[in-house]
Scaffold this motif. Sequence first.
Motif, PDB file in Angstrom:
ATOM      1  N   MET A 158       0.815  -1.209   0.000  1.00 19.81           N
ATOM      2  CA  MET A 158       0.000   0.000   0.000  1.00 19.81           C
ATOM      3  C   MET A 158       0.854   1.266   0.000  1.00 19.81           C
ATOM      4  SD  MET A 158      -2.941  -1.163   2.730  1.00 19.81           S
ATOM      5  CE  MET A 158      -3.843  -2.706   2.506  1.00 19.81           C
ATOM      6  N   THR A 159       2.141   1.127   0.247  1.00 24.17           N
ATOM      7  CA  THR A 159       3.055   2.264   0.188  1.00 24.17           C
ATOM      8  C   THR A 159       3.966   2.105  -1.026  1.00 24.17           C
ATOM      9  OG1 THR A 159       4.658   1.132   1.612  1.00 24.17           O
ATOM     10  CG2 THR A 159       3.032   2.545   2.684  1.00 24.17           C
ATOM     11  N   GLY A 160       4.486   3.188  -1.518  1.00 24.62           N
ATOM     12  CA  GLY A 160       5.333   3.147  -2.697  1.00 24.62           C
ATOM     13  C   GLY A 160       6.705   2.567  -2.408  1.00 24.62           C
ATOM     14  N   VAL A 161       7.386   2.215  -3.478  1.00 21.84           N
ATOM     15  CA  VAL A 161       8.728   1.664  -3.354  1.00 21.84           C
ATOM     16  C   VAL A 161       9.680   2.693  -2.749  1.00 21.84           C
ATOM     17  CG1 VAL A 161      10.678   0.692  -4.632  1.00 21.84           C
ATOM     18  CG2 VAL A 161       8.346   0.099  -5.283  1.00 21.84           C
ATOM     19  N   ILE A 162       9.497   3.953  -3.103  1.00 18.40           N
ATOM     20  CA  ILE A 162      10.375   4.997  -2.575  1.00 18.40           C
ATOM     21  C   ILE A 162      10.237   5.105  -1.062  1.00 18.40           C
ATOM     22  CG2 ILE A 162      10.882   7.462  -2.625  1.00 18.40           C
ATOM     23  CD1 ILE A 162       9.979   7.534  -5.501  1.00 18.40           C
ATOM     24  N   VAL A 163       8.999   5.024  -0.576  1.00 23.96           N
ATOM     25  CA  VAL A 163       8.773   5.120   0.868  1.00 23.96           C
ATOM     26  C   VAL A 163       9.429   3.951   1.584  1.00 23.96           C
ATOM     27  CG1 VAL A 163       7.014   5.140   2.673  1.00 23.96           C
ATOM     28  CG2 VAL A 163       6.625   6.392   0.543  1.00 23.96           C
TER      29      VAL A 163
ATOM     30  N   LEU B 276      20.154   2.864  -2.350  1.00 23.36           N
ATOM     31  CA  LEU B 276      20.868   2.047  -1.369  1.00 23.36           C
ATOM     32  C   LEU B 276      22.187   1.492  -1.883  1.00 23.36           C
ATOM     33  CD1 LEU B 276      17.913  -0.026   0.151  1.00 23.36           C
ATOM     34  CD2 LEU B 276      18.927   2.078   1.015  1.00 23.36           C
ATOM     35  N   GLY B 277      22.361   1.438  -3.196  1.00 25.98           N
ATOM     36  CA  GLY B 277      23.542   0.785  -3.749  1.00 25.98           C
ATOM     37  C   GLY B 277      24.771   1.660  -3.841  1.00 25.98           C
ATOM     38  N   GLY B 278      24.591   2.950  -3.846  1.00 21.80           N
ATOM     39  CA  GLY B 278      25.741   3.825  -3.962  1.00 21.80           C
ATOM     40  C   GLY B 278      26.264   3.910  -5.389  1.00 21.80           C
ATOM     41  N   ARG B 279      27.410   4.546  -5.535  1.00 23.04           N
ATOM     42  CA  ARG B 279      27.972   4.774  -6.860  1.00 23.04           C
ATOM     43  C   ARG B 279      28.595   3.534  -7.469  1.00 23.04           C
ATOM     44  NH1 ARG B 279      31.134  10.590  -6.030  1.00 23.04           N
ATOM     45  NH2 ARG B 279      29.277  11.825  -5.458  1.00 23.04           N
TER      46      ARG B 279
ATOM     47  N   THR C  90      11.929   2.153   0.537  1.00 22.49           N
ATOM     48  CA  THR C  90      13.382   2.264   0.428  1.00 22.49           C
ATOM     49  C   THR C  90      13.931   3.275   1.425  1.00 22.49           C
ATOM     50  OG1 THR C  90      13.258   1.703  -1.924  1.00 22.49           O
ATOM     51  CG2 THR C  90      15.278   2.740  -1.147  1.00 22.49           C
ATOM     52  N   TYR C  91      13.253   4.406   1.564  1.00 21.16           N
ATOM     53  CA  TYR C  91      13.683   5.391   2.559  1.00 21.16           C
ATOM     54  C   TYR C  91      13.525   4.845   3.975  1.00 21.16           C
ATOM     55  CZ  TYR C  91      14.746   9.379  -0.410  1.00 21.16           C
ATOM     56  OH  TYR C  91      15.342  10.229  -1.301  1.00 21.16           O
TER      57      TYR C  91
ATOM     58  N   GLU D 254      26.118  -3.796  -1.918  1.00 19.23           N
ATOM     59  CA  GLU D 254      25.221  -4.754  -2.578  1.00 19.23           C
ATOM     60  C   GLU D 254      24.366  -5.529  -1.581  1.00 19.23           C
ATOM     61  OE1 GLU D 254      26.149  -8.862  -4.759  1.00 19.23           O
ATOM     62  OE2 GLU D 254      26.832  -7.132  -5.936  1.00 19.23           O
ATOM     63  N   LYS D 255      24.917  -5.865  -0.424  1.00 18.71           N
ATOM     64  CA  LYS D 255      24.169  -6.656   0.556  1.00 18.71           C
ATOM     65  C   LYS D 255      22.921  -5.908   1.025  1.00 18.71           C
ATOM     66  CE  LYS D 255      28.238  -9.145   2.223  1.00 18.71           C
ATOM     67  NZ  LYS D 255      29.128  -9.428   3.376  1.00 18.71           N
ATOM     68  N   THR D 256      23.056  -4.621   1.266  1.00 22.70           N
ATOM     69  CA  THR D 256      21.903  -3.824   1.685  1.00 22.70           C
ATOM     70  C   THR D 256      20.842  -3.794   0.603  1.00 22.70           C
ATOM     71  OG1 THR D 256      23.340  -2.443   3.054  1.00 22.70           O
ATOM     72  CG2 THR D 256      21.176  -1.564   2.501  1.00 22.70           C
ATOM     73  N   VAL D 257      21.273  -3.670  -0.652  1.00 23.53           N
ATOM     74  CA  VAL D 257      20.325  -3.674  -1.772  1.00 23.53           C
ATOM     75  C   VAL D 257      19.578  -5.002  -1.830  1.00 23.53           C
ATOM     76  CG1 VAL D 257      20.121  -3.583  -4.276  1.00 23.53           C
ATOM     77  CG2 VAL D 257      21.641  -1.994  -3.101  1.00 23.53           C
ATOM     78  N   ILE D 258      20.287  -6.095  -1.647  1.00 21.42           N
ATOM     79  CA  ILE D 258      19.652  -7.422  -1.706  1.00 21.42           C
ATOM     80  C   ILE D 258      18.627  -7.576  -0.585  1.00 21.42           C
ATOM     81  CG2 ILE D 258      20.079  -9.895  -1.407  1.00 21.42           C
ATOM     82  CD1 ILE D 258      22.702  -9.507  -2.904  1.00 21.42           C
ATOM     83  N   VAL D 259      18.982  -7.137   0.621  1.00 26.59           N
ATOM     84  CA  VAL D 259      18.042  -7.231   1.749  1.00 26.59           C
ATOM     85  C   VAL D 259      16.782  -6.414   1.471  1.00 26.59           C
ATOM     86  CG1 VAL D 259      17.703  -6.638   4.178  1.00 26.59           C
ATOM     87  CG2 VAL D 259      19.828  -7.721   3.451  1.00 26.59           C
ATOM     88  N   ALA D 260      16.952  -5.200   0.975  1.00 25.67           N
ATOM     89  CA  ALA D 260      15.800  -4.349   0.692  1.00 25.67           C
ATOM     90  C   ALA D 260      14.942  -4.922  -0.431  1.00 25.67           C
ATOM     91  CB  ALA D 260      16.271  -2.938   0.333  1.00 25.67           C
TER      92      ALA D 260
END
Length: 285
Positions: A116-121, A234-237, A123-124, A156-162
């Motif tokens: 019910m919430t967006g992906v951006i919410v 979350l992934g950075g540069r 992710t933040y 990358e690990k944080t991205v995978i968890v999210a």
Amino acid sequence: MSQQSSRAGGLFGAALMSPIGILYLCFLLLPIGFFLSLSFFTYSAQQMYVAEPTLDNYSRLIFDGYYRRIIYDTIRVSLVVTVITLVFGYALAYFLTRVKSTWRGIMMFLIIAPLMTGVIVRTYGWIVLLGTDGLVNAILVWIGIVERPISMLGNEKTVIVALVHIMLPYMVFPIFSSLVAQDPHLVPAASTLGAKPLRTFFEVTLPLSRSGIVMGSVIVFTMTSGSIVTVELLGGRDMTMMGQLIYQLILSTFNWPLGAAVAALLVLCQFIMISYYFRKMRRAY
């Protein structure tokens, strides 16, 4: 008489489907087809592209190590997210089929609630949790595991968890549907024949839920491979996936032909997964 009625029913069905078919053709297939055709055009800094056929865009994706790494990382991260989501999603779906109806409704709502919430919410929300001033770091410092806050973002690990958190509902529901559709007398029958619970699961329950497993895996893989917001925030540069690359090429550098080539390759990967799903379903039935 039956042939006439069946023919009339077919025409009536075609008439009902024609509006949605025209809608898909005009607003989905034709725009996507035109965009993918740009992948064979030549890039122009002044005009974005010129209608000169070329294969340079695809050769760059194949022979340039930078783009090969992005393609490899996209497929690898998508597979990792799919596997982890499958393990947790199957366990959760299996548990939902075994709980009482009241608790099942509550848990189903809790699974649906994040959608019910967006992906951006969402992710933040992970940024708030894992930031240097976030809740996780505060707990780690308070317990004494670390002396000062540590950096948990930009990897990358944080991205995978999210992504696992975001994609989990899309895995749970197909598997849950396949488990609920199974005959409830199969497990007691296997037990009566002397099968242990573990053997019953691997030889009865798991094979019969294959359709949900494959469908959920296809959905999660295709959605993960095209992720932009979560990976960007979350992934950075140092981490780039194909969805981000398409966004950058189209809206930042205005290299539409190369962006279309990346999109075509991404669609091809997703098409392979969908074809695999339908082939598995034909073999199952």
